[in-house]
Write a protein that holds these residues in place. Structure first.
Motif, mmCIF file in Angstrom:
data_model
loop_
_atom_site.group_PDB
_atom_site.id
_atom_site.type_symbol
_atom_site.label_atom_id
_atom_site.label_comp_id
_atom_site.label_asym_id
_atom_site.label_seq_id
_atom_site.Cartn_x
_atom_site.Cartn_y
_atom_site.Cartn_z
ATOM 1 N N LEU A 131 0.819 -1.216 0.000
ATOM 2 C CA LEU A 131 0.000 0.000 0.000
ATOM 3 C C LEU A 131 0.851 1.265 0.000
ATOM 4 O O LEU A 131 0.367 2.346 -0.312
ATOM 5 C CB LEU A 131 -0.935 -0.004 1.212
ATOM 6 C CG LEU A 131 -2.103 -0.998 1.099
ATOM 7 C CD1 LEU A 131 -2.821 -1.137 2.422
ATOM 8 C CD2 LEU A 131 -3.054 -0.576 -0.007
ATOM 9 N N GLY A 132 2.125 1.125 0.347
ATOM 10 C CA GLY A 132 3.015 2.276 0.359
ATOM 11 C C GLY A 132 3.167 2.906 -1.017
ATOM 12 O O GLY A 132 3.501 4.083 -1.143
ATOM 13 N N ILE A 133 2.876 2.109 -2.034
ATOM 14 C CA ILE A 133 3.076 2.600 -3.402
ATOM 15 C C ILE A 133 2.211 3.822 -3.682
ATOM 16 O O ILE A 133 2.628 4.756 -4.361
ATOM 17 C CB ILE A 133 2.799 1.453 -4.397
ATOM 18 C CG1 ILE A 133 3.633 1.669 -5.665
ATOM 19 C CG2 ILE A 133 1.340 1.335 -4.755
ATOM 20 C CD1 ILE A 133 3.806 0.405 -6.476
ATOM 21 N N TYR A 134 1.001 3.837 -3.121
ATOM 22 C CA TYR A 134 0.101 4.971 -3.354
ATOM 23 C C TYR A 134 0.620 6.215 -2.655
ATOM 24 O O TYR A 134 0.501 7.324 -3.138
ATOM 25 C CB TYR A 134 -1.309 4.648 -2.868
ATOM 26 C CG TYR A 134 -1.892 3.447 -3.567
ATOM 27 C CD1 TYR A 134 -2.111 3.479 -4.953
ATOM 28 C CD2 TYR A 134 -2.223 2.296 -2.874
ATOM 29 C CE1 TYR A 134 -2.635 2.376 -5.603
ATOM 30 C CE2 TYR A 134 -2.748 1.199 -3.514
ATOM 31 C CZ TYR A 134 -2.952 1.237 -4.880
ATOM 32 O OH TYR A 134 -3.468 0.151 -5.524
ATOM 33 N N ILE A 135 1.202 6.012 -1.493
ATOM 34 C CA ILE A 135 1.735 7.146 -0.752
ATOM 35 C C ILE A 135 2.955 7.698 -1.465
ATOM 36 O O ILE A 135 3.093 8.905 -1.671
ATOM 37 C CB ILE A 135 2.066 6.725 0.693
ATOM 38 C CG1 ILE A 135 0.771 6.363 1.418
ATOM 39 C CG2 ILE A 135 2.822 7.828 1.423
ATOM 40 C CD1 ILE A 135 0.950 5.849 2.814
ATOM 41 N N GLN A 136 3.794 6.783 -1.893
ATOM 42 C CA GLN A 136 5.010 7.195 -2.589
ATOM 43 C C GLN A 136 4.665 7.944 -3.874
ATOM 44 O O GLN A 136 5.207 9.016 -4.156
ATOM 45 C CB GLN A 136 5.845 5.955 -2.902
ATOM 46 C CG GLN A 136 7.277 6.279 -3.268
ATOM 47 C CD GLN A 136 7.913 5.115 -4.006
ATOM 48 O OE1 GLN A 136 7.225 4.191 -4.452
ATOM 49 N NE2 GLN A 136 9.215 5.172 -4.138
ATOM 50 N N ARG A 137 3.741 7.375 -4.651
ATOM 51 C CA ARG A 137 3.319 8.034 -5.893
ATOM 52 C C ARG A 137 2.641 9.357 -5.607
ATOM 53 O O ARG A 137 2.885 10.357 -6.295
ATOM 54 C CB ARG A 137 2.347 7.145 -6.665
ATOM 55 C CG ARG A 137 3.024 6.122 -7.566
ATOM 56 C CD ARG A 137 2.056 5.028 -7.946
ATOM 57 N NE ARG A 137 0.767 5.601 -8.370
ATOM 58 C CZ ARG A 137 0.355 5.611 -9.637
ATOM 59 N NH1 ARG A 137 1.090 5.070 -10.576
ATOM 60 N NH2 ARG A 137 -0.814 6.137 -9.948
ATOM 61 N N GLY A 138 1.814 9.348 -4.587
ATOM 62 C CA GLY A 138 1.095 10.580 -4.223
ATOM 63 C C GLY A 138 2.065 11.706 -3.925
ATOM 64 O O GLY A 138 1.839 12.856 -4.330
ATOM 65 N N ILE A 139 3.140 11.379 -3.235
ATOM 66 C CA ILE A 139 4.102 12.417 -2.876
ATOM 67 C C ILE A 139 4.816 12.932 -4.126
ATOM 68 O O ILE A 139 4.885 14.130 -4.373
ATOM 69 C CB ILE A 139 5.134 11.878 -1.852
ATOM 70 C CG1 ILE A 139 4.449 11.612 -0.522
ATOM 71 C CG2 ILE A 139 6.270 12.891 -1.666
ATOM 72 C CD1 ILE A 139 5.308 10.903 0.495
ATOM 73 N N SER A 140 5.269 11.995 -4.944
ATOM 74 C CA SER A 140 6.067 12.445 -6.084
ATOM 75 C C SER A 140 5.207 13.073 -7.186
ATOM 76 O O SER A 140 5.632 14.006 -7.854
ATOM 77 C CB SER A 140 6.917 11.291 -6.631
ATOM 78 O OG SER A 140 6.109 10.167 -6.832
ATOM 79 N N LEU A 141 3.983 12.561 -7.355
ATOM 80 C CA LEU A 141 3.123 13.106 -8.414
ATOM 81 C C LEU A 141 2.172 14.187 -7.894
ATOM 82 O O LEU A 141 1.367 14.709 -8.641
ATOM 83 C CB LEU A 141 2.295 11.989 -9.065
ATOM 84 C CG LEU A 141 3.068 10.815 -9.668
ATOM 85 C CD1 LEU A 141 2.116 9.751 -10.200
ATOM 86 C CD2 LEU A 141 3.992 11.306 -10.780
#
Ligand SMILES: Nc1ncnc2c1ncn2[C@@H]1O[C@H](COP(=O)(O)OP(=O)(O)OP(=O)(O)O)[C@@H](O)[C@H]1O
Ligand SMILES: [Mg+2]
Lengths: 275, 248
Positions: free
Chosen positions: B174-184
């Motif tokens: 689920l971290g992928i959404y957080i990581q993407r959210g931050i960068s995008l």
């Protein structure tokens, strides 16, 4: 027969709990160790089943030095009952009673049968078999403790202030039950208490201990009452306070026995008339 | 509030199940890493904790070691481990980090559970002739189970929270959404992912809470329904009745 020969126990911290203790505890009799707190009663008791290892001398059971026996095997053939009952809180009454037979490989059905009959023996209603210890009264828990102690039909029963934590009425009940039981089963019982009345009531042999497990006097209750060996013993058994001295008072032509506080204890009858 | 509505909209978007990055897969990965790390931690920590609890030795060392393990920054550790084992083995590195995180709580739960057992009960068990192994597995372990479950519970929650880091070494979760959210800067996605992690944590927490209750019940303490209530007085035996009558 259990024999202590010159037994001493020094704990790791340097405490000399028992010093040069020698005593014979005859088979099929109740030996009561009585003494004030810290006199070494528990330590002496626990040297029999090697819960404590003597640092001096020998403890022998029927001529066998316990130091040469494997502790687990030794303990499984000796019953042990303690003050707090020490029941396993997560096991039902019946499972508590049959713990050791089960460990020894007895099948469940046989063990349950045995457990139920032991409940009868100690005066516990069979309906309590499926309860947990915390659902029992203190007196009932203590009975479970005794039943558990008897579960492997041991020759020796060690009892460390087993009735110390229950109220006087229940205690009297348990004492009477134990005496009745002992008449039937005739175990070699070693009983620890600090209550001299309990000692005189239950003991065939009473051993009065001073600090360090020093024997102040030993004998039958009658011998000790008739002839206290020292002021310490006289004080301990309450002889000096007149608690043990009974007087005869004539009243209405009959002889009434009155205790130290002036309370009537009974009527004196002639031996011949009593029969 | 607007952001929350966006996050909810993101969560309920059909794209979440049909798209290229389906939620179910990410939740699955997250749970899988958590479960794997929890099992490995337990396999290490429970035997060690039981040994410490039963013998009363090594407690000091355990406390020190746990303190040190907890002080390690997980992200830094993960980076180092991944570089050490190679990106292709990132999964091993990630699990190792989560295990380091999980061991201290489970260890503490295991030895605290054993230590909490009434010493007179253990003494009685030994005096009856139980071997040390029997005392550990038939007395101390079952009676210490609620505390052990407590340790597992906090370990599980810490691992769930930290498993977010798996995304940083390309392992999803689920971290992928957080990581993407931050960068995008797609904050609906970031918040949506965070909400899912919270929900996951709450669900796992509830599961353990139930487990602890069941364990307490099974070891015969705590309230019971099917058994007689301990506070209800016993009917008097005939013996007791006659004693009572004598007193009156
Ligand atoms: N494990 C131990 N380590 C050190 N000293 C001990 C230990 N166990 C007992 N003692 C000491 O040995 C002495 C005798 O203790 P013991 O427990 O045998 O007395 P007791 O007669 O049973 O007393 P009580 O009536 O209070 O139960 C006491 O001074 C006690 O403090
Ligand atoms: Mg004692």
């Amino acid at each position: 027969m259990i024999e202590f020969r010159g037994v001493g126990k020094r704990f790791a911290d340097g405490t000399d709990a028992v010093i040069d203790f020698s005593l014979v505890m005859p088979s099929h009799q109740v030996t009561v160790l009585v003494g004030s707190s810290g006199s070494g009663k528990t330590t002496i008791l626990r040297m029999i089943n090697r819960m404590v290892d003597a640092t001096e001398g020998e403890v022998e059971i029927d001529g066998e030095n316990v130091a040469t026996l494997e502790p687990v095997q030794l303990r499984r053939r000796i019953g042990y009952v303690m003050q707090s009952a020490g029941l396993l809180p997560h096991r039902r009454v019946l499972d508590n009673i049959t713990t050791v037979p089960r460990l020894n490989g007895m099948g469940r059905a046989t063990a349950d049968e045995l457990g139920l009959s032991l409940m009868d023996t100690v005066g516990l209603d069979r309906s309590l078999a499926r309860r947990y210890p915390h659902q029992l009264s203190g007196g009932q828990q203590q009975r479970v403790g005794v039943a558990r102690g008897l579960a492997v039909d041991p020759n020796i029963l060690l009892m460390d202030e087993p009735f110390g934590a229950v109220d006087p009425i229940v205690r009297a009940d348990l004492q009477a039950e134990l005496m009745r039981l002992q008449r039937d089963i005739g175990k070699t019982v070693v009983f620890v208490t600090h209550d001299i009345d309990e000692a005189f009531l239950l003991g065939d042999q009473v051993v009065i201990l001073a600090t360090g497990g020093v024997i102040a006097q030993k004998g039958t209750p009658a011998e000790i009452l008739a002839n206290p060996a020292s002021d310490f013993v006289a004080d301990f058994i309450g002889a000096d306070r007149g608690r043990r001295s009974l007087r005869i008072v004539e009243q209405a032509g009959r002889r009434i026995v009155v205790d130290g506080d002036g309370r009537a204890a009974g009527v004196l009858t002639d031996d011949s008339a009593a029969r | 509030m607007n952001l929350f509505q966006d996050a909810l909209a993101w969560l309920t978007d059909p794209e979440r199940s049909a798209g290229p990055n389906p939620l179910v897969d990410r939740i699955g990965e997250h749970l899988w890493y958590t479960l794997l790390a929890l099992v490995v931690s337990a396999l290490i920590a429970i035997p060690l904790g039981y040994l410490i609890g039963h013998t009363g030795r090594g407690r000091q060392l355990a406390v020190l070691g746990s303190g040190a393990a907890r002080a390690l920054p997980s992200l830094g550790l993960l980076t180092i481990f991944t570089l050490l084992v190679g990106v292709g083995n990132a999964q091993v590195a990630a699990i190792a980090v989560f295990v380091i995180l999980g061991v201290p709580s489970i260890l503490a739960g295991a030895y605290a559970g054993v230590e909490a057992v009434d010493r007179t009960v253990v003494d009685a068990a030994r005096a009856m002739g139980m071997t040390e192994t029997q005392i550990l597995f038939r007395v101390e372990a079952p009676l210490g189970l609620p505390l052990l479950l407590g340790g597992l519970r906090s370990a599980a929650l810490q691992i769930i929270a930290t498993a977010v880091l798996a995304a940083y070494v390309g392992l999803g979760g689920l971290g992928i959404y957080i990581q993407r959210g931050i960068s995008l800067r797609t904050y609906d996605e970031m918040l949506g992912g965070a909400i899912l992690i919270v929900l996951l944590a709450l669900a796992v927490d509830a599961l353990f809470a139930i487990g602890e209750r069941v364990a307490r019940r099974a070891i015969g303490s705590g309230p019971t329904r099917s058994r007689p209530r301990p506070d209800r007085p016993e009917p008097l035996t005939t013996d007791q009745q006659s004693t009572l009558e004598e007193i009156r």
